[in-house]
Scaffold this motif. Structure first.
Motif, PDB file in Angstrom:
ATOM      1  N   GLY A 254       0.835  -1.199   0.000  1.00 43.88           N
ATOM      2  CA  GLY A 254       0.000   0.000   0.000  1.00 43.88           C
ATOM      3  C   GLY A 254       0.866   1.243   0.000  1.00 43.88           C
ATOM      4  N   GLU A 255       0.257   2.373  -0.367  1.00 42.73           N
ATOM      5  CA  GLU A 255       0.975   3.636  -0.447  1.00 42.73           C
ATOM      6  C   GLU A 255       0.449   4.534   0.659  1.00 42.73           C
ATOM      7  N   ARG A 256       1.356   4.970   1.546  1.00 42.63           N
ATOM      8  CA  ARG A 256       0.910   5.668   2.754  1.00 42.63           C
ATOM      9  C   ARG A 256       1.223   7.164   2.672  1.00 42.63           C
ATOM     10  N   PHE A 257       0.286   7.962   3.126  1.00 46.17           N
ATOM     11  CA  PHE A 257       0.473   9.409   3.151  1.00 46.17           C
ATOM     12  C   PHE A 257       0.220   9.922   4.562  1.00 46.17           C
ATOM     13  N   ASP A 258       1.136  10.773   5.041  1.00 44.82           N
ATOM     14  CA  ASP A 258       0.999  11.357   6.373  1.00 44.82           C
ATOM     15  C   ASP A 258       0.231  12.672   6.251  1.00 44.82           C
ATOM     16  N   LEU A 259      -1.067  12.598   6.561  1.00 45.99           N
ATOM     17  CA  LEU A 259      -1.918  13.784   6.435  1.00 45.99           C
ATOM     18  C   LEU A 259      -1.677  14.778   7.565  1.00 45.99           C
ATOM     19  N   GLY A 260      -0.822  14.387   8.512  1.00 48.93           N
ATOM     20  CA  GLY A 260      -0.452  15.307   9.591  1.00 48.93           C
ATOM     21  C   GLY A 260       0.685  16.211   9.161  1.00 48.93           C
ATOM     22  N   SER A 261       1.151  16.072   7.910  1.00 47.59           N
ATOM     23  CA  SER A 261       2.228  16.938   7.415  1.00 47.59           C
ATOM     24  C   SER A 261       1.778  17.610   6.127  1.00 47.59           C
ATOM     25  N   LYS A 262       2.296  18.804   5.900  1.00 45.31           N
ATOM     26  CA  LYS A 262       1.872  19.583   4.719  1.00 45.31           C
ATOM     27  C   LYS A 262       2.229  18.840   3.441  1.00 45.31           C
ATOM     28  N   LEU A 263       3.447  18.266   3.417  1.00 47.08           N
ATOM     29  CA  LEU A 263       3.884  17.565   2.207  1.00 47.08           C
ATOM     30  C   LEU A 263       2.999  16.344   1.934  1.00 47.08           C
ATOM     31  N   GLY A 264       2.715  15.595   2.991  1.00 45.85           N
ATOM     32  CA  GLY A 264       1.878  14.394   2.834  1.00 45.85           C
ATOM     33  C   GLY A 264       0.488  14.751   2.318  1.00 45.85           C
ATOM     34  N   LEU A 265      -0.052  15.834   2.826  1.00 43.60           N
ATOM     35  CA  LEU A 265      -1.388  16.272   2.398  1.00 43.60           C
ATOM     36  C   LEU A 265      -1.393  16.582   0.902  1.00 43.60           C
TER      37      LEU A 265
END
Ligand code: UTP
Length: 294
Positions: A254-265
């Motif tokens: 799976g591909e994970r994104f950290d929505l707690g960071s601006k870049l991840g968002l």
């Protein structure tokens, strides 16, 4: 096979200081990926994995999370008046796919403390945890399902992991782990450390957003002292579990994104926007033109 896992906890009470100033007014778990809040992707992932009951840990100023999963008579009336009955049905169905409850963590004392608020909801069963700001897209089985399957395979708590660069290991955690012979991506874990210094790193496997744990974790959390950042860390409780009973790590698909960071968002939004039914083609064209100006 052991009893099916039907409960999940989504901790979403954190302050989200990395997402200031927006986090002052909008919970980071409600930030949009195109047209849906991050939290809704987590609820869908849990439901797709076979979870029937979800507890969302919420906090002051985060009421928008509850509103999102409720009916909205005003919108419904407006849509019905325009003949958009199907959309109303779809929105109602999304609210009813799973049972969702909420509980407040009254002080943000860390992820471990947030999970301990779920004790009476979970009872004496293994359960899944989906970190509220980690969105993971998978083209195969949903990641929570991948971890639940590993729980049934080995009978031990499971952490979803990925190899990450050293600079990130020191911000996340490091696991002491050996590959399980005969498996493709499963590891046996005997220790872990939250936010290690470079010389404390065992492997570059870090826990990213999903775990499945036995109920014994609550007794451990009850005696876990504040750790990194003065917060009660879930990793410290899982460390005790790994040292005594052992745990499994699954290098999930799976591909994970950290929505707690601006870049991840931003990365999550671009990734989803190019695949979006309504705007995908136009957005791709925009991106291709835009990239030429960089
Ligand atoms: P994070 O450490 O990423 O969240 O926790 P945070 O503390 O909000 O982040 P920053 O550093 O201030 O930006 C992972 C998940 O655990 C929840 C968060 O909401 C997030 O979804 N959490 C964290 C809680 O529910 N309670 C807490 O006390 C801490």
């Amino acid at each position: 096979m052991s009893k099916p896992i039907t409960k999940a906890v989504i901790p979403a009470a954190g302050l989200g200081t990395r997402m200031l100033p927006i986090a002052r007014a909008v919970p980071k778990e409600m930030l949009p990926i195109v047209d849906r809040p991050a939290l809704s992707y987590l609820v869908e992932e849990a439901a797709d994995s076979g979870i029937t009951d979800i507890l969302i840990i919420t906090g002051r100023g985060k009421g928008a999370m509850e509103d999102y999963f409720d009916y909205n008579p005003e919108y419904e009336a407006a849509l019905l008046a325009r003949g958009r009955d199907a959309l109303v049905e779809e929105m109602r169905a999304a609210c009813n796919r799973v049972n969702i409850s909420f509980i407040r963590q009254k002080e943000t004392r860390g992820l471990g403390h947030a999970i301990s608020c779920a004790r009476s909801f979970v009872g004496n069963e293994p359960f899944a945890i989906l970190y509220g700001d980690d969105v993971i897209f998978s083209d195969t089985a949903p990641v929570t399902r991948q971890l639940m399957d590993a729980y049934h395979r080995y009978g031990l708590g499971v952490a979803g992991v990925k190899p990450v660069p050293e600079a990130l290991v020191t911000r996340y955690c490091s696991l002491k782990a050996e590959p399980i012979p005969g498996s493709h991506r499963d590891w046996h874990v005997t220790d872990m450390i939250e936010k290690p210094r470079p010389e404390q790193i065992w492997t570059n496997l870090s826990i990213l957003g999903r775990v499945v744990l036995p109920p014994e974790i609550f007794d451990i959390l009850a005696v876990t002292e504040p750790g990194a950042g003065g917060e009660i860390q879930l990793t410290d409780a899982m460390k005790a579990l790994a040292q005594t009973k052992g745990m499994t790590a699954v290098d999930f698909d799976g591909e994970r994104f950290d929505l707690g960071s601006k870049l991840g968002l931003m990365m999550a939004n671009v990734t989803r926007a190019v695949r979006h039914d309504e705007i995908g083609e136009e957005f791709k064209q925009f991106l291709q033109d835009f990239v030429k100006t960089l």
